[in-house]
Design a protein around this motif. Structure first.
Motif, PDB file in Angstrom:
ATOM      1  N   SER A   1       0.866  -1.188   0.000  1.00  0.00           N
ATOM      2  CA  SER A   1       0.000   0.000   0.000  1.00  0.00           C
ATOM      3  C   SER A   1       0.897   1.231   0.000  1.00  0.00           C
ATOM      4  O   SER A   1       1.667   1.437   0.941  1.00  0.00           O
ATOM      5  N   SER A   2       0.791   2.053  -1.063  1.00  0.00           N
ATOM      6  CA  SER A   2       1.685   3.215  -1.216  1.00  0.00           C
ATOM      7  C   SER A   2       0.897   4.525  -1.298  1.00  0.00           C
ATOM      8  O   SER A   2      -0.212   4.566  -1.848  1.00  0.00           O
ATOM      9  N   LYS A   3       1.490   5.592  -0.722  1.00  0.00           N
ATOM     10  CA  LYS A   3       0.952   6.952  -0.851  1.00  0.00           C
ATOM     11  C   LYS A   3       2.068   7.886  -1.318  1.00  0.00           C
ATOM     12  O   LYS A   3       3.226   7.728  -0.907  1.00  0.00           O
TER      13      LYS A   3
ATOM     14  N   SER B   1       0.999  12.303   7.126  1.00  0.00           N
ATOM     15  CA  SER B   1       0.661  13.522   6.354  1.00  0.00           C
ATOM     16  C   SER B   1       0.729  13.315   4.855  1.00  0.00           C
ATOM     17  O   SER B   1       1.258  14.140   4.100  1.00  0.00           O
ATOM     18  N   CYS B   2       0.234  12.185   4.450  1.00  0.00           N
ATOM     19  CA  CYS B   2       0.167  11.918   3.013  1.00  0.00           C
ATOM     20  C   CYS B   2      -1.231  12.320   2.537  1.00  0.00           C
ATOM     21  O   CYS B   2      -2.241  11.915   3.141  1.00  0.00           O
TER      22      CYS B   2
ATOM     23  N   ARG C   1       9.186  16.024  -0.043  1.00  0.00           N
ATOM     24  CA  ARG C   1       8.057  15.144  -0.275  1.00  0.00           C
ATOM     25  C   ARG C   1       8.563  13.696  -0.392  1.00  0.00           C
ATOM     26  O   ARG C   1       9.664  13.446  -0.876  1.00  0.00           O
ATOM     27  N   TYR C   2       7.676  12.734   0.054  1.00  0.00           N
ATOM     28  CA  TYR C   2       8.073  11.330   0.092  1.00  0.00           C
ATOM     29  C   TYR C   2       6.956  10.438  -0.472  1.00  0.00           C
ATOM     30  O   TYR C   2       5.762  10.797  -0.422  1.00  0.00           O
ATOM     31  N   THR C   3       7.381   9.291  -0.977  1.00  0.00           N
ATOM     32  CA  THR C   3       6.433   8.213  -1.289  1.00  0.00           C
ATOM     33  C   THR C   3       6.644   7.126  -0.237  1.00  0.00           C
ATOM     34  O   THR C   3       7.732   6.551  -0.137  1.00  0.00           O
ATOM     35  N   ASN C   4       5.625   6.885   0.530  1.00  0.00           N
ATOM     36  CA  ASN C   4       5.705   5.902   1.627  1.00  0.00           C
ATOM     37  C   ASN C   4       4.927   4.634   1.261  1.00  0.00           C
ATOM     38  O   ASN C   4       3.769   4.723   0.829  1.00  0.00           O
TER      39      ASN C   4
END
Length: 642
Positions: free
Chosen positions: A341-343, A359-360, A411-414
């Motif tokens: 599961s990615s945001k 905070s996505c 900014r990040y992709t988690n």
């Protein structure tokens, strides 16, 4: 002249003095008659003494009717009897002569006829100088056949303090006493006696070496009492054909076929029969000599097949001899299921807490992937976590990754990942049938203790025989290796003395045969535990050793118990139950416990013996020879029916 004639006539008519003449004549008769009482009393005393001496000769010489040559037997015994008669009487005034001797080895009789002559003191006055009486003495003691089963501990502990060396010498000592009546058991005497042909007839000896199992001989592979079709719970134990622990294996598993598949020869050991009530509704199969019946699987004998232990497992397994994942097995233990599961556009790194992406702002992107146990992709993948794959439970872990996609602002992709693997359980790895379908990947030898399906299978037993060379050779071949199962040793000693299959060399019960079992051990009934600290062997992974009853968790009417001590208690009970059944059929049991390790074993061996006087507890291995010598010497009395 006339006057002289008258005087003669008067003298002839005169009766005065006649009594004196008659008395003189009668006195001799009266004295002889009265003295006859003394003479006959003296004769009776001589006859009684002679009869006692003749009876002693008959009793002493009767056993020799079985050992002397038939052609000269009676003549030889006549000379022996005369010597005994003379020595016992030791009186020159009595002449006792053995006249005839008749012996019969069929009914065990020795009949002595004799005469006793005594000189007279009074009746000799009337011409009878001697009086003679006839004597008869008959001893009947029918010789019994003697069958002796020596049940001898061959466990690894017998390697200590020269125990096995002394046991071999003790067993040879007993053998030579029973078959040749030797009186000395020194090394020199035994070496000389071993080469002698038996001189004592009607005696057979059998040897039952035991460890955890008893080896009945590989030549019995096709015997009618061996289970050939594999259609029993015992045959199926510890096997699974679908790599699915959740299903019960119900197939027919011929263990001999497994040996063939692996290119290994069955060494000859068998498992204990099930502890189920027999056809008579009274006795249990594993503690009695109830005959095998091909229609009743529990009554049949099953070859051992010690299962391969897992390659990696908690604890250390003694019998890991096959790869758990050989090429011959289709399923490779690679099943998996993964949910990701990615945001994106997240303002901070994520963590491994599912659903918390820090905070996505985007909607999560969820993907699924799944592989079967052969490593192939499953399409479409399941969207919910499978509880099992091919029967294997899920083992899952959570993790996350965070990738910086923008520096300013950051900014990040988690991505959160839930990964599940579906590997074979340790029990399933142990039970996989497919791994035995190969002659390769065998890690261990098939002949050493706990290495291979023949694990802990020692020297084969020797059925009852009168061939001394075979007996001595079997004793010499014994060696220490493996665990201790006194119950199985006693059980096969019982089978050996029973006329019914599996061993049929013994004569019938309640006949003219004395049956004796000599049981020797230096240890206790043993069930190994993987973790002695917790001593828990109720589950499959708890047992270090494979028992004659299988593993405790098999629980198919065989043996059960949560701890090693509990199982050993059951083994003790079954040992005494077996002895009780054997004694009920007039089997005499001697037990020898060499320095027994605990009181419970001592009590068990005492209860197993015919009585307390038949239980011996030598303190040292060097005492074994004297103990066996004492027992063997006592057995001579069992050869005669009083």
């Amino acid at each position: 002249m006339r006057r002289l004639f008258n005087e003669f006539q008067r003298f002839g008519r005169d009766e005065r003095g006649a009594f004196a003449v008659l008395f003189g004549i009668m006195a001799i008769v009266l004295i002889a008659t009265s003295g006859a009482v003394v003479d006959f009393t003296s004769l009776e005393q001589a006859r009684t003494r002679s009869q006692t001496a003749l009876d002693a000769a008959a009793l002493a010489l009767q056993p020799q009717i079985y050992t002397l040559p038939a052609a000269s037997r009676d003549a030889t015994l006549k000379g022996y009897a005369q010597t005994i008669l003379n020595e016992r009487l030791d009186d020159t005034t009595i002449t006792a002569t053995v006249t005839t001797v008749t012996s019969n080895t069929v009914d065990g009789t020795l009949k002595l006829n004799a005469t006793v002559t005594k000189g007279t003191a009074f009746v000799s006055l009337i011409g009878i100088p001697n009086i003679t009486a006839q004597l008869v003495s008959e001893a009947t003691r029918r010789q019994l056949d003697l069958e002796v089963a020596m049940v001898l501990d061959n466990s690894i502990s017998m390697d200590q303090s020269s125990r096995m060396t002394n046991l071999k010498k003790a067993a040879r000592c007993a053998t030579n006493i029973l078959l040749n009546s030797i009186s000395s058991c020194t090394d020199a005497a035994l070496t000389a006696a071993d080469a002698l042909a038996p001189t004592v007839p009607n005696t057979k000896i059998g040897i039952v070496p035991f460890t955890e199992f008893v080896n009945v001989g590989s030549g019995n592979k096709t015997a009618a009492w061996m289970l050939q079709n594999g259609n029993s719970d015992t045959s199926r134990d510890n096997f699974d054909d679908d790599d699915n622990e959740a299903t019960t294996y119900t197939g027919s598993q011929n263990r001999f076929s497994l040996y063939t598949q692996m290119g290994i020869t069955w060494s000859g050991c068998v498992e204990a029969r099930n502890h189920t009530l027999g056809s008579d509704g009274i006795h249990y199969y594993d503690t009695s000599d109830l005959p095998a019946d091909s229609l009743v699987s529990d009554s049949m004998f099953v070859p051992i097949f010690v299962p391969d232990a897992p390659d990696s497992s908690p604890g250390v397994y003694a019998n890991n001899y096959m790869s758990d994942r050989p090429s011959v097995c289709t399923n490779k233990d690679q099943g998996s299921w993964i949910k990701t599961s990615s945001k994106t556009n997240c303002t901070a790194n994520g963590n491994n807490n599912a659903g918390n992406y820090n905070s996505c702002g985007s909607t999560p992107t969820v993907t699924y992937s799944q592989k079967n146990q052969n490593g192939g992709n499953v399409t479409p993948a399941a969207t919910t976590e499978p509880a099992t794959i091919n029967g294997q439970p899920a083992v899952c872990t959570d993790g996350y990754t965070s990738t910086r996609t923008q520096n300013s602002p950051a900014r990040y992709t988690n991505t959160w990942t839930h990964s599940c693997s579906y590997t074979f359980s340790q029990r399933e790895l142990q039970e996989r049938l497919c791994k035995y379908n190969t002659t390769t990947n065998q890690i261990g030898s098939s002949s050493n203790f706990q290495a291979g399906p023949n694990g802990d299978c020692g020297v084969a037993l020797l059925p009852l025989t009168a061939t001394k060379s075979s007996i001595v050779s079997k004793i010499t071949a014994m060696g220490p290796d493996g665990g201790t199962n006194i119950h199985q040793g006693v059980m096969w000693g019982y089978h050996m003395l029973s006329p019914t299959a599996p061993l049929t060399e013994a004569k019938v019960f309640a006949g003219s045969t004395s049956k004796v079992m000599i049981v020797m051990t230096d240890g206790e009934n043993t069930a190994g535990s993987q973790n002695p600290a917790t001593d828990n062997i109720a589950s499959w992974q708890g047992a270090e050793w494979y028992l004659a009853y299988g593993l405790p968790y098999n629980n198919s009417g065989r043996i059960s118990g949560a701890t090693r001590a509990a199982i050993q208690t059951v083994m003790d009970t079954r040992t005494t139950d077996t002895c009780t059944n054997a004694k009920a059929q007039d089997i005499v049991i001697y037990t020898i416990g060499l320095s027994p390790p605990n009181q419970s074993t001592r009590d068990m061996l005492t209860a197993c013996a015919t009585d307390a006087a038949h239980a011996y507890f030598p303190a040292s291995a060097t005492d074994l020879v004297a103990t066996f010598q004492t027992i063997a010497s006592q057995l001579a009395d069992l050869r005669l029916a009083k």
